[in-house]
Design an enzyme around this catalytic site. Sequence first.
Site, PDB file in Angstrom:
ATOM      1  N   ARG A   1       4.802  -8.058  -0.995  1.00 29.57           N
ATOM      2  CA  ARG A   1       4.284  -6.927  -1.771  1.00 29.57           C
ATOM      3  C   ARG A   1       5.258  -5.751  -1.600  1.00 29.57           C
ATOM      4  NH1 ARG A   1      -1.495  -6.096   0.656  1.00 29.57           N
ATOM      5  NH2 ARG A   1      -0.308  -6.611   2.540  1.00 29.57           N
ATOM      6  N   GLU A  20     -16.629 -25.537   1.958  1.00 25.92           N
ATOM      7  CA  GLU A  20     -17.274 -24.469   1.208  1.00 25.92           C
ATOM      8  C   GLU A  20     -16.236 -23.457   0.732  1.00 25.92           C
ATOM      9  OE1 GLU A  20     -20.176 -22.724   3.711  1.00 25.92           O
ATOM     10  OE2 GLU A  20     -21.459 -24.499   3.777  1.00 25.92           O
ATOM     11  N   ASP A  51       0.813  -1.217   0.000  1.00 26.29           N
ATOM     12  CA  ASP A  51       0.000   0.000   0.000  1.00 26.29           C
ATOM     13  C   ASP A  51       0.852   1.276   0.000  1.00 26.29           C
ATOM     14  OD1 ASP A  51      -2.115  -1.854   0.383  1.00 26.29           O
ATOM     15  OD2 ASP A  51      -1.860  -1.728   2.552  1.00 26.29           O
ATOM     16  N   HIS A 102      -3.145  -0.822  -5.526  1.00 32.65           N
ATOM     17  CA  HIS A 102      -3.131   0.054  -4.354  1.00 32.65           C
ATOM     18  C   HIS A 102      -1.873   0.921  -4.272  1.00 32.65           C
ATOM     19  CE1 HIS A 102      -4.836   0.760  -0.150  1.00 32.65           C
ATOM     20  NE2 HIS A 102      -4.066   1.779  -0.498  1.00 32.65           N
TER      21      HIS A 102
END
Length: 355
Positions: A321, A218, A40, A290
């Site tokens: 990142r 799920e 970020d 971002h």
Amino acid sequence: MRILLFFAVLLLFASSPSVLAQRPLAQRTFTNPVKDSGPDPWVLAHDGWYYYMNTTGRNLTLWKTRNMADLRQAESKVIYTPPAGTPYARDLWAPEIHRFNDKWYVYFAADSINNIGHRMWVIENTSSDPMQGDWTMKGKVSDKGDHWAIDMSVLDYNGQLYAAWSGWAGATNGQQNIYIARLENPWTMSSDRVLISQPELPWERHGDVPTDWQKNGEVPKIYVNEGPEFLRHDNRLFIVYSANACWLDYCMGLLTFNGKGDLLNPANWTKNQQPVFVQSPANGVYAPGHGGFFRTTGPNAQDWMIYHANPSATDGCGNKRAPHMQPFTWNTDGTPNFGQPTTTALAVPNDRMIE
């Protein structure tokens, strides 16, 4: 003797600082990323300095440099560590430094227990240099419903402050939307939040969650619009946002303001039907998103973008990142052209002469 004296004077003149300052150098280059880690990333240019921030998770750290290509060697300082036990004590995400009315503000998302508590907070510094002076908490920047919120950016648009951020429609997760609101001052909303984008196009809805999030076999879906950043150019206004999720094929979308009427009217915003910046496996850049934008100064001024990206497709949302930056141009219709993410050698911004 006169000949020797002539060459001595010539040598002294040629080596003087004033002459060296005018002697062009070979253009320096850099390669991405500009720092080994930094989710970020955000940059603010002010008075010949670049102020940089990224997510650390535990505090607010500020970097200061004359050239963004030198970010690895930049001066840095922890400007704020939240007190234990406060509602903003942990998981500090996506800080942004801004300057309004000769004061500095840093907006950041934080919570006290887990992600469901994330809200936006802002601190203020009245010093001329944000690396100096005291930072004080101004409070929570929230809509009337006090909804979950992250990734806030703030813009002074024709004398009025506006905030854009990513939020949930209700009290639980499942979809992140882009909202906008008017601010009375840098820490108080004066309008209701307005929805201007939600993940509705096919390329925005790659929502599979990581395996360790799955329950009872799920596979829930989480659809994401986040990281909205204002971008102005030639009297036009855009919001560049990130879509999908940081653990997927993160990419950037574009909202365009039609230039008329109220920014809080959703009808005045148009969404690009295709993403404007996507990952490049060929260049080794994955999940770009971002970031922010800055413009260099001087006769060779350029528009630059900064964003985080991963070095592989499986690095997810951790500290791999890292901040990347590159110049971008403008299309004939006035929209930004970001090109492709790259790690190849790029010319250092405005690095033209010996200083």
